[in-house]
Scaffold this active site. Structure first.
Site, PDB file in Angstrom:
ATOM      1  N   TYR A   1      43.277-115.222  21.661  1.00 39.57           N
ATOM      2  CA  TYR A   1      41.951-115.540  20.843  1.00 39.57           C
ATOM      3  C   TYR A   1      42.351-117.047  20.330  1.00 39.57           C
ATOM      4  O   TYR A   1      43.464-117.336  20.078  1.00 39.57           O
ATOM      5  CB  TYR A   1      41.775-114.621  19.658  1.00 39.57           C
ATOM      6  CG  TYR A   1      41.220-113.225  20.337  1.00 39.57           C
ATOM      7  CD1 TYR A   1      39.839-113.310  20.635  1.00 39.57           C
ATOM      8  CD2 TYR A   1      41.947-112.311  20.683  1.00 39.57           C
ATOM      9  CE1 TYR A   1      39.302-112.107  21.202  1.00 39.57           C
ATOM     10  CE2 TYR A   1      41.394-110.907  21.323  1.00 39.57           C
ATOM     11  CZ  TYR A   1      40.090-110.959  21.535  1.00 39.57           C
ATOM     12  OH  TYR A   1      39.534-110.014  21.974  1.00 39.57           O
TER      13      TYR A   1
ATOM     14  N   ASP B   1      36.470-127.544  23.023  1.00 36.04           N
ATOM     15  CA  ASP B   1      35.064-127.723  22.554  1.00 36.04           C
ATOM     16  C   ASP B   1      35.039-128.673  21.099  1.00 36.04           C
ATOM     17  O   ASP B   1      36.080-128.641  20.400  1.00 36.04           O
ATOM     18  CB  ASP B   1      34.282-126.530  22.115  1.00 36.04           C
ATOM     19  CG  ASP B   1      35.073-125.646  21.169  1.00 36.04           C
ATOM     20  OD1 ASP B   1      36.012-125.412  21.465  1.00 36.04           O
ATOM     21  OD2 ASP B   1      34.571-125.520  20.016  1.00 36.04           O
TER      22      ASP B   1
ATOM     23  N   ASN C   1      42.332-118.534  17.562  1.00 31.43           N
ATOM     24  CA  ASN C   1      43.050-119.140  16.336  1.00 31.43           C
ATOM     25  C   ASN C   1      44.697-118.807  16.452  1.00 31.43           C
ATOM     26  O   ASN C   1      45.225-119.377  15.839  1.00 31.43           O
ATOM     27  CB  ASN C   1      42.603-118.295  15.072  1.00 31.43           C
ATOM     28  CG  ASN C   1      41.147-118.523  14.698  1.00 31.43           C
ATOM     29  OD1 ASN C   1      40.593-119.260  15.319  1.00 31.43           O
ATOM     30  ND2 ASN C   1      40.882-117.945  13.612  1.00 31.43           N
TER      31      ASN C   1
ATOM     32  N   HIS D   1      32.658-122.221  22.130  1.00 34.35           N
ATOM     33  CA  HIS D   1      33.784-122.155  21.843  1.00 34.35           C
ATOM     34  C   HIS D   1      34.455-121.967  23.010  1.00 34.35           C
ATOM     35  O   HIS D   1      35.862-122.233  23.160  1.00 34.35           O
ATOM     36  CB  HIS D   1      34.210-121.043  20.882  1.00 34.35           C
ATOM     37  CG  HIS D   1      35.150-121.377  19.821  1.00 34.35           C
ATOM     38  ND1 HIS D   1      35.330-122.770  19.429  1.00 34.35           N
ATOM     39  CD2 HIS D   1      35.937-120.863  18.984  1.00 34.35           C
ATOM     40  CE1 HIS D   1      36.145-122.883  18.142  1.00 34.35           C
ATOM     41  NE2 HIS D   1      36.508-121.655  17.884  1.00 34.35           N
TER      42      HIS D   1
ATOM     43  N   TYR E   1      32.329-113.255  25.168  1.00 32.41           N
ATOM     44  CA  TYR E   1      32.563-114.779  24.711  1.00 32.41           C
ATOM     45  C   TYR E   1      32.254-115.706  25.868  1.00 32.41           C
ATOM     46  O   TYR E   1      32.224-116.884  25.748  1.00 32.41           O
ATOM     47  CB  TYR E   1      33.920-115.002  24.375  1.00 32.41           C
ATOM     48  CG  TYR E   1      34.311-114.287  23.100  1.00 32.41           C
ATOM     49  CD1 TYR E   1      33.598-114.688  21.703  1.00 32.41           C
ATOM     50  CD2 TYR E   1      35.257-113.177  22.973  1.00 32.41           C
ATOM     51  CE1 TYR E   1      34.007-113.952  20.514  1.00 32.41           C
ATOM     52  CE2 TYR E   1      35.454-112.504  21.961  1.00 32.41           C
ATOM     53  CZ  TYR E   1      34.998-112.947  20.525  1.00 32.41           C
ATOM     54  OH  TYR E   1      35.251-112.270  19.311  1.00 32.41           O
TER      55      TYR E   1
END
Length: 208
Positions: free
Chosen positions: A85, A112, A87, A40, A35
């Site tokens: 993570y 973001d 969420n 993000h 990532y």
């Protein structure tokens, strides 16, 4: 940078080096090398930039995240990168918030925003999640939406039918990555103003 400049920077970030944490500064993103450099993870990138600027290392595992205790403009702050993570970011934030008994108004969240072009940022004192799952999680688990936030522009999807997840999990183009650095540098100045009680000044200077 001269030796006295280095001394001044170290001194400003060690004054009041013990005592109660007054602010929690959170950068949102996803853990893992896959990532790195994605849109993000603009929050992660920005808080890493802040840490580098003030000479802090975000490497202590606590509150389901990577943390560092530091001093910014004379205020004791916790830097936090949730490793839950995106969420589930609220799980990390609420643990730190409850442990230090910090009010929502003293939690600054960096993340973001696809509605802003790269190189732009926007400060808000409060608001809805606006479809951002990390902010949604924080609001749901803290029961508050009145925490200040710094939105980092990552650019809109190339066309309306483009998959949103694919877009935000995609990596910045070279020219946009350079603009992200500008946003991250400006965000550092915003944070210094905000912890000094000068949020209005930060908004006037940097809001896009």
């Amino acid at each position: 940078m001269g030796i006295f400049d280095v001394f001044d920077r170290i001194s400003s970030n060690t004054t009041n080096s013990s005592g109660k944490i007054e602010y929690i500064i959170v950068g949102l993103g996803n853990p893992g090398m896959e990532y790195d450099g994605t849109r993000h993870n603009a929050g992660f990138f920005t808080i890493d930039n802040l840490a580098k600027n003030i000479g802090a290392d975000i490497n202590r595992l606590k509150f389901k995240g990577k943390t560092a205790e530091t001093v910014i403009e004379g205020k004791r702050c916790l830097l936090l990168k949730p490793t839950t993570y995106m969420n589930n970011s609220g799980e990390s934030v609420v643990q730190a918030m409850e442990f230090y008994k910090i009010d929502a108004e003293n939690i600054i969240v960096i993340y973001d925003d696809i509605s802003l072009e790269p190189g732009k940022l926007r400060i808000r004192r409060k608001g809805s999640h606006g479809g951002h799952n990390g902010i949604r999680s924080i609001i749901d688990l803290t029961g508050r939406d009145d925490f200040p936030r710094i939105k980092i522009g990552v650019g809109k999807k190339p066309h309306p039918d483009y998959d949103l997840a694919k877009w935000v999990l995609g990596k910045f183009r070279k020219e946009d990555a350079e603009k992200l650095q500008l946003s991250a540098d400006n965000a550092v100045e915003c944070i210094k103003l905000m912890v000094s009680g000068k949020t209005d000044e930060a908004m006037n200077r940097f809001n896009s």
